[in-house]
Motif scaffolding. Structure first.
Motif, PDB file in Angstrom:
ATOM      1  N   SER A 152       0.820  -1.214   0.000  1.00  0.00           N
ATOM      2  CA  SER A 152       0.000   0.000   0.000  1.00  0.00           C
ATOM      3  C   SER A 152       0.856   1.267   0.000  1.00  0.00           C
ATOM      4  N   TYR A 153       2.014   1.234   0.624  1.00  0.00           N
ATOM      5  CA  TYR A 153       2.903   2.399   0.624  1.00  0.00           C
ATOM      6  C   TYR A 153       3.257   2.805  -0.804  1.00  0.00           C
ATOM      7  N   PHE A 154       3.506   1.838  -1.664  1.00  0.00           N
ATOM      8  CA  PHE A 154       3.901   2.112  -3.045  1.00  0.00           C
ATOM      9  C   PHE A 154       2.741   2.646  -3.878  1.00  0.00           C
ATOM     10  N   LEU A 155       1.530   2.546  -3.344  1.00  0.00           N
ATOM     11  CA  LEU A 155       0.333   3.041  -4.023  1.00  0.00           C
ATOM     12  C   LEU A 155      -0.190   4.329  -3.398  1.00  0.00           C
ATOM     13  N   SER A 156       0.493   4.812  -2.384  1.00  0.00           N
ATOM     14  CA  SER A 156      -0.007   5.937  -1.593  1.00  0.00           C
ATOM     15  C   SER A 156      -0.116   7.245  -2.370  1.00  0.00           C
ATOM     16  N   ALA A 157       0.617   7.418  -3.453  1.00  0.00           N
ATOM     17  CA  ALA A 157       0.562   8.660  -4.229  1.00  0.00           C
ATOM     18  C   ALA A 157      -0.457   8.600  -5.369  1.00  0.00           C
ATOM     19  N   VAL A 158      -1.112   7.456  -5.543  1.00  0.00           N
ATOM     20  CA  VAL A 158      -2.121   7.309  -6.596  1.00  0.00           C
ATOM     21  C   VAL A 158      -3.402   8.001  -6.135  1.00  0.00           C
ATOM     22  N   ASP A 159      -4.010   8.773  -7.022  1.00  0.00           N
ATOM     23  CA  ASP A 159      -5.269   9.451  -6.709  1.00  0.00           C
ATOM     24  C   ASP A 159      -6.314   8.416  -6.310  1.00  0.00           C
ATOM     25  N   ARG A 160      -6.915   8.579  -5.162  1.00  0.00           N
ATOM     26  CA  ARG A 160      -7.852   7.571  -4.643  1.00  0.00           C
ATOM     27  C   ARG A 160      -9.045   7.342  -5.557  1.00  0.00           C
ATOM     28  N   ASN A 161      -9.432   8.322  -6.369  1.00  0.00           N
ATOM     29  CA  ASN A 161     -10.560   8.135  -7.285  1.00  0.00           C
ATOM     30  C   ASN A 161     -10.273   7.080  -8.345  1.00  0.00           C
ATOM     31  N   VAL A 162      -9.005   6.876  -8.645  1.00  0.00           N
ATOM     32  CA  VAL A 162      -8.600   5.863  -9.617  1.00  0.00           C
ATOM     33  C   VAL A 162      -9.022   4.473  -9.149  1.00  0.00           C
ATOM     34  N   PHE A 163      -9.034   4.268  -7.843  1.00  0.00           N
ATOM     35  CA  PHE A 163      -9.303   2.937  -7.303  1.00  0.00           C
ATOM     36  C   PHE A 163     -10.730   2.448  -7.554  1.00  0.00           C
ATOM     37  N   GLU A 164     -11.612   3.320  -8.059  1.00  0.00           N
ATOM     38  CA  GLU A 164     -12.944   2.868  -8.472  1.00  0.00           C
ATOM     39  C   GLU A 164     -12.850   1.859  -9.614  1.00  0.00           C
ATOM     40  N   LYS A 165     -11.779   1.953 -10.387  1.00  0.00           N
ATOM     41  CA  LYS A 165     -11.606   1.118 -11.577  1.00  0.00           C
ATOM     42  C   LYS A 165     -10.483   0.101 -11.409  1.00  0.00           C
ATOM     43  N   VAL A 166     -10.072  -0.163 -10.171  1.00  0.00           N
ATOM     44  CA  VAL A 166      -8.920  -1.029  -9.920  1.00  0.00           C
ATOM     45  C   VAL A 166      -9.305  -2.188  -9.008  1.00  0.00           C
ATOM     46  N   LEU A 167      -8.766  -3.360  -9.327  1.00  0.00           N
ATOM     47  CA  LEU A 167      -8.940  -4.550  -8.488  1.00  0.00           C
ATOM     48  C   LEU A 167      -7.564  -5.055  -8.056  1.00  0.00           C
ATOM     49  N   PHE A 168      -7.476  -5.481  -6.816  1.00  0.00           N
ATOM     50  CA  PHE A 168      -6.284  -6.129  -6.282  1.00  0.00           C
ATOM     51  C   PHE A 168      -6.693  -7.528  -5.809  1.00  0.00           C
ATOM     52  N   PRO A 169      -6.765  -8.495  -6.723  1.00  0.00           N
ATOM     53  CA  PRO A 169      -7.327  -9.812  -6.413  1.00  0.00           C
ATOM     54  C   PRO A 169      -6.613 -10.581  -5.320  1.00  0.00           C
ATOM     55  N   ILE A 170      -5.344 -10.302  -5.070  1.00  0.00           N
ATOM     56  CA  ILE A 170      -4.618 -11.065  -4.050  1.00  0.00           C
ATOM     57  C   ILE A 170      -4.369 -10.253  -2.778  1.00  0.00           C
ATOM     58  N   GLY A 171      -4.891  -9.045  -2.725  1.00  0.00           N
ATOM     59  CA  GLY A 171      -4.653  -8.174  -1.573  1.00  0.00           C
ATOM     60  C   GLY A 171      -5.164  -8.706  -0.256  1.00  0.00           C
ATOM     61  N   HIS A 172      -6.150  -9.563  -0.310  1.00  0.00           N
ATOM     62  CA  HIS A 172      -6.739 -10.132   0.911  1.00  0.00           C
ATOM     63  C   HIS A 172      -6.073 -11.466   1.303  1.00  0.00           C
ATOM     64  N   MET A 173      -5.054 -11.865   0.534  1.00  0.00           N
ATOM     65  CA  MET A 173      -4.448 -13.189   0.728  1.00  0.00           C
ATOM     66  C   MET A 173      -3.055 -13.085   1.357  1.00  0.00           C
ATOM     67  N   MET A 174      -2.633 -14.196   1.924  1.00  0.00           N
ATOM     68  CA  MET A 174      -1.251 -14.343   2.390  1.00  0.00           C
ATOM     69  C   MET A 174      -0.464 -14.972   1.241  1.00  0.00           C
ATOM     70  N   LYS A 175       0.742 -14.488   1.030  1.00  0.00           N
ATOM     71  CA  LYS A 175       1.533 -15.057  -0.055  1.00  0.00           C
ATOM     72  C   LYS A 175       2.048 -16.421   0.375  1.00  0.00           C
TER      73      LYS A 175
END
Length: 175
Positions: A152-175
């Motif tokens: 999430s730190y590496f995404l912190s400068a992305v405009d939050r409105n962009v995230f309406e069109k973005v999916l992070f399918p593995i964000g809820h998972m443990m690697k």
């Protein structure tokens, strides 16, 4: 006969495991998945081998195995101008810049997202370990579930409105 619109998602494929798993998960969830490979750098190692060539070959194999089409975009010029030159400027000022943050803001979640939308996608997906929630009409970026892989730190400068069109399918998972 149903005329239900099957949601299309473009997955940024790097040739790595995280983006490949993201594409497979989305396909298994019923999305119309298209892979896209970004070439952001022109490089040769000491033996004249370009690492991006190997990455692209992995993307082709992954796409074939999953059974999805793929596209290639070349953002090397834009990366040089909007990420690398800024990185060098910051270094000259004695700062410690992070090119991944700039790349996410300027390349992945601007240029790549725009390309995904041009391809008719409803969403852009990546293999980032992060999560997005919508509360009261606002998108909020959250840490990934795996604290050792959170991006999430590496995404912190992305405009939050962009995230309406973005999916992070593995964000809820443990690697």
């Amino acid at each position: 006969m149903s005329s239900v619109h099957k949601k299309r998602v473009v997955v940024g494929l790097s040739g790595g495991v995280d983006s490949a798993v993201s594409a497979l998960l989305l396909k298994n969830q019923g999305y119309d998945v298209i892979g896209i490979y970004m070439k952001n750098w022109i490089e040769d190692d000491d033996n004249g081998i370009c690492r991006s060539t190997e990455d692209f070959e992995d993307v082709v194999r992954i796409s074939d195995q999953i059974g999805i089409p793929y596209h290639v975009v070349n953002f090397a010029k834009e990366y040089q101008e909007n990420v690398f030159q800024e990185f060098l400027r910051e270094l000259q000022l004695g700062r410690t810049p992070n090119p991944d943050i700039l790349c996410n803001r300027e390349i992945k979640f601007k240029l790549l997202l725009n390309k995904a939308l041009e391809l008719g996608a409803d969403f852009l997906a990546t293999g980032h370990y992060a999560q997005v929630v919508k509360q009261e009409g606002t998108q909020w970026l959250l840490k990934g579930a795996d604290p050792s892989k959170d991006q999430s730190y590496f995404l912190s400068a992305v405009d939050r409105n962009v995230f309406e069109k973005v999916l992070f399918p593995i964000g809820h998972m443990m690697k």
